[in-house]
Structure formats: structure tokens, C-alpha cells
Design a protein around this motif. Structure first.
Motif, PDB file in Angstrom:
ATOM      1  N   LEU A 189       0.320  -7.550   7.635  1.00 32.37           N
ATOM      2  CA  LEU A 189       1.876  -7.564   7.220  1.00 32.37           C
ATOM      3  C   LEU A 189       2.619  -8.251   8.323  1.00 32.37           C
ATOM      4  N   ILE A 190       2.288  -8.078   9.629  1.00 28.75           N
ATOM      5  CA  ILE A 190       2.950  -8.758  10.930  1.00 28.75           C
ATOM      6  C   ILE A 190       2.722 -10.055  10.471  1.00 28.75           C
ATOM      7  N   LYS A 191       1.310 -10.534  10.289  1.00 26.98           N
ATOM      8  CA  LYS A 191       1.016 -11.969  10.309  1.00 26.98           C
ATOM      9  C   LYS A 191       1.741 -12.670   9.193  1.00 26.98           C
ATOM     10  N   TRP A 192       1.841 -12.164   8.149  1.00 30.31           N
ATOM     11  CA  TRP A 192       2.625 -12.828   6.898  1.00 30.31           C
ATOM     12  C   TRP A 192       4.225 -12.903   7.401  1.00 30.31           C
ATOM     13  N   PHE A 193       4.682 -11.914   7.820  1.00 31.98           N
ATOM     14  CA  PHE A 193       6.122 -11.680   8.333  1.00 31.98           C
ATOM     15  C   PHE A 193       6.436 -12.989   9.143  1.00 31.98           C
ATOM     16  N   ALA A 194       5.596 -12.875  10.115  1.00 33.69           N
ATOM     17  CA  ALA A 194       5.569 -13.895  11.171  1.00 33.69           C
ATOM     18  C   ALA A 194       5.565 -15.319  10.896  1.00 33.69           C
ATOM     19  N   GLN A 195       4.899 -15.629   9.960  1.00 28.90           N
ATOM     20  CA  GLN A 195       4.563 -16.746   9.312  1.00 28.90           C
ATOM     21  C   GLN A 195       6.115 -17.383   8.625  1.00 28.90           C
ATOM     22  N   GLY A 196       6.486 -16.351   7.705  1.00 30.19           N
ATOM     23  CA  GLY A 196       7.753 -16.718   7.296  1.00 30.19           C
ATOM     24  C   GLY A 196       8.901 -16.687   8.026  1.00 30.19           C
ATOM     25  N   ALA A 197       8.996 -16.035   9.347  1.00 27.17           N
ATOM     26  CA  ALA A 197      10.113 -16.246  10.156  1.00 27.17           C
ATOM     27  C   ALA A 197       9.797 -17.736  10.842  1.00 27.17           C
ATOM     28  N   ARG A 198       8.528 -18.078  11.318  1.00 28.63           N
ATOM     29  CA  ARG A 198       8.411 -19.039  12.040  1.00 28.63           C
ATOM     30  C   ARG A 198       8.428 -20.226  11.216  1.00 28.63           C
ATOM     31  N   SER A 199       8.372 -20.319   9.759  1.00 31.26           N
ATOM     32  CA  SER A 199       8.449 -21.554   8.873  1.00 31.26           C
ATOM     33  C   SER A 199       9.780 -21.929   9.039  1.00 31.26           C
ATOM     34  N   VAL A 200      10.848 -21.080   9.453  1.00 32.01           N
ATOM     35  CA  VAL A 200      12.478 -21.627   9.396  1.00 32.01           C
ATOM     36  C   VAL A 200      12.745 -21.781  11.068  1.00 32.01           C
ATOM     37  N   GLN A 235      -4.096  -6.669  -4.974  1.00 30.28           N
ATOM     38  CA  GLN A 235      -2.914  -7.236  -5.828  1.00 30.28           C
ATOM     39  C   GLN A 235      -1.620  -6.596  -5.500  1.00 30.28           C
ATOM     40  N   GLY A 236      -0.609  -7.579  -5.811  1.00 28.90           N
ATOM     41  CA  GLY A 236       0.657  -7.141  -5.410  1.00 28.90           C
ATOM     42  C   GLY A 236       1.498  -8.130  -4.982  1.00 28.90           C
ATOM     43  N   GLY A 237       0.743  -9.182  -4.523  1.00 27.71           N
ATOM     44  CA  GLY A 237       1.823 -10.259  -3.856  1.00 27.71           C
ATOM     45  C   GLY A 237       2.434  -9.891  -2.366  1.00 27.71           C
ATOM     46  N   PHE A 238       1.683  -9.043  -1.676  1.00 24.21           N
ATOM     47  CA  PHE A 238       2.197  -8.518  -0.401  1.00 24.21           C
ATOM     48  C   PHE A 238       2.260  -9.693   0.611  1.00 24.21           C
ATOM     49  N   SER A 239       1.347 -10.700   0.568  1.00 26.09           N
ATOM     50  CA  SER A 239       1.475 -11.680   1.567  1.00 26.09           C
ATOM     51  C   SER A 239       2.696 -12.550   1.249  1.00 26.09           C
ATOM     52  N   LYS A 240       3.111 -12.698   0.013  1.00 31.02           N
ATOM     53  CA  LYS A 240       4.301 -13.529  -0.172  1.00 31.02           C
ATOM     54  C   LYS A 240       5.699 -12.681  -0.014  1.00 31.02           C
ATOM     55  N   LYS A 241       5.512 -11.434  -0.268  1.00 30.52           N
ATOM     56  CA  LYS A 241       6.551 -10.477  -0.011  1.00 30.52           C
ATOM     57  C   LYS A 241       7.105 -10.608   1.432  1.00 30.52           C
ATOM     58  N   ALA A 242       5.873 -10.285   2.116  1.00 26.27           N
ATOM     59  CA  ALA A 242       5.986 -10.254   3.746  1.00 26.27           C
ATOM     60  C   ALA A 242       6.607 -11.624   4.360  1.00 26.27           C
ATOM     61  N   PHE A 243       6.007 -12.579   3.785  1.00 26.30           N
ATOM     62  CA  PHE A 243       6.283 -14.004   4.086  1.00 26.30           C
ATOM     63  C   PHE A 243       7.948 -14.265   3.808  1.00 26.30           C
ATOM     64  N   GLU A 244       8.276 -13.830   2.691  1.00 29.54           N
ATOM     65  CA  GLU A 244       9.612 -13.944   2.366  1.00 29.54           C
ATOM     66  C   GLU A 244      10.528 -13.239   3.055  1.00 29.54           C
ATOM     67  N   LEU A 245      10.312 -12.063   3.323  1.00 30.68           N
ATOM     68  CA  LEU A 245      10.986 -11.202   4.153  1.00 30.68           C
ATOM     69  C   LEU A 245      11.174 -11.908   5.714  1.00 30.68           C
ATOM     70  N   GLY A 246      10.199 -12.487   6.207  1.00 32.81           N
ATOM     71  CA  GLY A 246      10.194 -12.982   7.269  1.00 32.81           C
ATOM     72  C   GLY A 246      11.250 -14.220   7.649  1.00 32.81           C
TER      73      GLY A 246
END
Ligand SMILES: Cc1cc2nc3c(=O)[nH]c(=O)nc-3n(C[C@H](O)[C@H](O)[C@H](O)COP(=O)(O)O)c2cc1C
Length: 191
Positions: A21-32, A176-187
Motif C-alpha cells: 500500500l505504501i509503495k503504490w501510494f508513494a508512486q502516486g505522490a512521486r509521480s507529481v 482483485q479490487g484495484g487497490f494498487s490504482k486506488k493507493a496510487f491515485e490517493l498518493g
């Protein structure tokens, strides 16, 4: 504007569900363009576990726990962050004790005047995020509530991603559930 994001992970597992969860969130935050620092609560050296309720922090001007250990350093670094993220597995209907031991030291980041009924904290205005997961689907309201209430009490805006039925450590990456996308988008949104 790029933000300074500090994540405190409460999981003892380096490659478990919280880490994903942290990895996906951090990827989203770093992407911007935001910066993300991750601290593992389980890796911090403690002189004492938790808050001793010595109240010495209340007698000093600095917003700093007087106990000299890595938990104090971790908590003091919250002041430099725009966004504080706490992440935890669900352990017996609450956060892990590794994370709770850090949270209780946050006492040093508030100054209370009980006579005047006032509270001051430099955390006011920051953003607080909670990332959680558990194996089953029971007790998630109790799990999240302390984080939501802390944000409200402190005057921080609040966001969360809590994953039920996440499976055993590491399984979240195959659920299933798109958690990587949800965490990325939140970040991305928080940053
Ligand atoms: C000590 C311990 C207590 C747990 N208690 C619960 C629980 O009460 N409810 C639940 O749904 N899952 C419980 N779990 C499962 C974890 O919360 C779940 O697998 C979580 O996603 C693991 O995250 P991690 O891989 O980052 O450690 C427990 C796991 C452990 C090791």
C-alpha cells in the motif's frame, strides 16, 4: 506545489500488505513531484516503549519528546512534513503496537493549558492519511477511528484507504479490487 510526505509504517513485514500500500501510494505522490520518506516503526530503537507520561514535554517550549531515542526523532520530523501518513496492519481490531508506540509519543507535539482549556500544535493545517489492511472484514471501524479522530482533534485534513479481506502478508498485490490504482491515485491526489 510539491509536498514533503512522511510515511510511518507499523508493519513488521518488509514486503507485506502494508508495504505494498505504501509503495503504490508513494508512486502516486512521486509521480507529481512530491518527496516521500518512509520510516519503519519496527526498525526504530526505543529507550522506552510508548509514552512514559513524564509530561516534561509540556514544560518545555520545543515540540519535542525529551526521551532521546529514534522514536523521538521520528515524531519530531512530523513537523517538517506537509503530509503525515500512518500505515498499519489490523492487529486484534487496532493498529500494530509498533505504530502505537510512535503515535503515543505525539503527546510531545501538543501543548495543553488545562486551566485555559486550550491546545496548541504545529500539526494544525497538515494532512493526515491512514493506510490500513486486514485479513477479514470485521472491526475496521474501530481500526480506523483513532486516526480519523486524531486528525479531527488536531485540525488536520484526513484521507484514508483501508483494505478489507486483504489476505495474509503480501497477498494484497494479487487481490482483485484495484487497490494498487486506488493507493496510487490517493498518493497523487494528496500530493
Ligand atoms: C498479530 C496479528 C494480528 C492480526 N489480527 C487481525 C485481526 O484482528 N483481524 C484481521 O482481519 N486480520 C488480522 N491479522 C491479519 C493482518 O492484519 C493482515 O494480514 C494484514 O493485511 C497484514 O499486513 P502486513 O503484511 O503489512 O503485516 C493479524 C495478523 C497478525 C500477525
Amino acid at each position: 506545489m510539491a509536498k514533503n510526505i512522511l510515511v510511518v509504517s507499523g508493519s513488521p513485514k518488509k514486503d507485506g500488505n502494508t508495504a505494498w500500500l505504501i509503495k503504490w501510494f508513494a508512486q502516486g505522490a512521486r509521480s507529481v513531484g512530491s518527496s516521500v520518506k518512509i520510516i519503519r516503526a519496527a526498525g526504530l530503537k526505543h529507550k522506552v516503549v510508548g509514552c512514559t507520561s513524564c509530561r516534561l514535554c509540556q514544560k518545555k517550549q520545543a515540540f519535542r519528546c525529551v526521551i532521546k531515542d529514534e522514536v523521538s526523532d521520528c515524531v519530531a520530523s512530523f513537523l517538517d512534513a506537509d503530509v503525515i501518513v500512518m500505515a498499519s496492519p489490523l492487529y486484534f481490531y487496532g493498529a500494530s503496537s509498533q505504530l502505537k508506540a510512535v503515535v503515543d509519543r505525539m503527546f510531545s507535539l501538543y501543548k495543553w493549558n488545562n486551566e485555559a482549556n486550550t491546545m496548541q500544535t504545529p500539526l494544525k493545517g497538515k494532512t493526515f492519511v491512514f493506510l490500513g489492511s486486514g485479513y477479514e472484514d470485521v472491526g475496521f471501524d474501530a481500526f480506523e477511528k483513532p486516526f480519523a479522530l486524531t486528525a479531527e482533534y488536531t485540525g488536520m485534513s484526513y484521507a484514508s484507504l483501508v483494505v478489507r479481506n486483504a489476505g495474509v502478508s503480501g497477498q494484497i498485490s494479487r487481490r482483485q479490487g484495484g487497490f494498487s490504482k486506488k493507493a496510487f491515485e490517493l498518493g497523487k491526489k494528496i500530493a
